[in-house]
Design a protein around this motif. Structure first.
Motif, short mmCIF file in Angstrom:
data_model
loop_
_atom_site.label_atom_id
_atom_site.label_comp_id
_atom_site.label_asym_id
_atom_site.label_seq_id
_atom_site.Cartn_x
_atom_site.Cartn_y
_atom_site.Cartn_z
N GLY A 152 6.00 4.68 4.64
CA GLY A 152 5.72 4.05 5.48
C GLY A 152 4.58 5.26 6.48
N ILE A 153 4.35 6.26 6.61
CA ILE A 153 3.26 6.24 7.71
C ILE A 153 2.13 5.78 8.04
CG2 ILE A 153 3.38 9.03 6.82
CD1 ILE A 153 3.93 8.00 10.94
N ALA A 154 1.18 5.93 6.92
CA ALA A 154 0.03 5.57 6.79
C ALA A 154 0.10 4.13 6.99
CB ALA A 154 -0.47 5.06 5.15
N ALA A 155 1.60 3.43 6.44
CA ALA A 155 0.69 1.19 6.56
C ALA A 155 1.41 1.70 8.36
CB ALA A 155 2.24 0.96 5.83
N ARG A 156 1.85 1.97 9.25
CA ARG A 156 2.54 1.72 10.14
C ARG A 156 1.25 2.00 10.75
NH1 ARG A 156 8.05 4.88 8.33
NH2 ARG A 156 6.67 6.70 10.41
N THR A 157 0.71 3.05 10.99
CA THR A 157 0.16 3.90 11.81
C THR A 157 -1.93 2.97 11.36
OG1 THR A 157 -0.25 5.94 11.34
CG2 THR A 157 -2.72 5.73 11.59
N ALA A 158 -2.20 2.36 9.83
CA ALA A 158 -3.23 0.97 9.67
C ALA A 158 -2.13 -0.26 10.38
CB ALA A 158 -2.94 0.87 8.28
N ALA A 159 -1.40 -0.87 10.49
CA ALA A 159 -0.97 -1.52 11.67
C ALA A 159 -1.04 -1.32 12.70
CB ALA A 159 0.89 -1.66 11.74
N GLU A 160 -1.23 -0.41 13.27
CA GLU A 160 -1.82 -0.37 14.56
C GLU A 160 -3.38 -0.53 15.05
OE1 GLU A 160 -0.81 3.85 15.60
OE2 GLU A 160 1.59 3.18 15.42
N ARG A 161 -3.96 0.19 13.90
CA ARG A 161 -5.37 -0.95 13.57
C ARG A 161 -5.80 -1.74 13.05
NH1 ARG A 161 -8.47 5.26 12.90
NH2 ARG A 161 -6.72 7.16 13.98
#
Length: 268
Positions: A53-62
């Motif tokens: 989930g690293i891309a999902a976690r990064t997207a969640a910040e944005r």
């Protein structure tokens, strides 16, 4: 483009993936993927083949609290780790060939370092188009071809000599979508309009060449397909072939070249 390798892994291997692959490699690429996709506040974002989930976690910040992020993966081991790390996000089990979402559910569909593993890549892209809204974005990140990899090329050649077909199938699969022209044509074949492409030279950062070898072997099904003796030969061989990328402290900074592609969904 098609592949036949099955990358199902255990929860233990998924934990190794999160602990090793993510900080060493994938954490660098997730912000770049969100950049090229234009992920912003309030959007609904899907992370396809999300792994831990690293891309999902990064997207969640944005996207912030007004947005929505969902990760989908076929592998329950990966999802178990994703849920542990970010229990507040939505994680769904599902096959990219039949994503479990309604048409037009997302503004953006991301796919980081996974397209090369799909049995039918064109069908997978068409599913991403289906679940993205008209005028939305599909964005991909993939490693460049093995012949464009100054560190991983020699490493994979060495591992294949040590382990044979097991290593060739598994370690070779990573680079299968690495020709940017072919990749762009594939994306266009899914009725997407390619709007941007980048080639980025990143770094795979490890404490040592042996740690890179351990990450590649233990973070994939290869660990269950080779003997302890073969594994030891791969670790020893890594020290030799990766020596040019080792600094005075013994730390390995292996160059890793990859491509990013953003494309617009028809309509909207």
């Amino acid at each position: 483009m098609t592949t036949t390798e099955d990358f199902q892994v255990s929860v233990e291997a998924a934990e190794q993936y999160e602990a090793r692959f993510v900080p060493a490699i994938f954490a660098e690429w997730a912000p770049l993927l969100c950049d090229i996709a234009g992920v912003r506040t309030g959007q609904a974002v899907l992370d396809v083949a999300c792994g831990t989930g690293i891309a999902a976690r990064t997207a969640a910040e944005r996207v912030g609290p007004t947005g929505r992020v969902t990760g989908v993966d076929l592998n329950e081991g990966m999802l178990a780790v994703a849920r542990r790390v970010r229990p507040d996000l939505e994680w769904r089990q599902g096959d990219v060939a039949a994503l479990p979402f309604a048409d037009g559910s997302f503004d953006v569909a991301l796919c980081q370092m996974a397209l090369m593993f799909f049995p039918d890549q064109l069908a997978a892209l068409r599913e991403m188009v289906r679940v993205a809204r008209p005028g939305g974005v599909v964005a991909l990140a993939v490693p460049a071809s093995l012949d464009a990899q100054p560190a991983y090329g020699p490493f994979v050649d060495m591992a294949v000599r040590a382990a044979g077909s097991q290593a060739a199938s598994l370690l070779g699969a990573y680079w299968a979508c690495g020709d940017l022209v072919v990749l762009s044509d594939l994306v266009a074949s899914a009725r997407l309009e390619v709007t941007d492409t980048w080639t980025h030279l990143g770094t795979a950062a490890f404490d040592s060449p042996g740690q890179l070898a351990a990450t590649e072997v233990e973070g994939s099904p290869l660990v269950d397909r080779i003997s302890a003796d073969v594994y030891a030969r791969i670790r020893a061989g890594a020290e030799d072939v990766l020596a040019p990328f080792v600094g005075p402290t013994g730390r390995l900074d292996a160059p890793l070249r990859g491509h990013l592609v953003a494309a617009r969904v028809p309509g909207g």
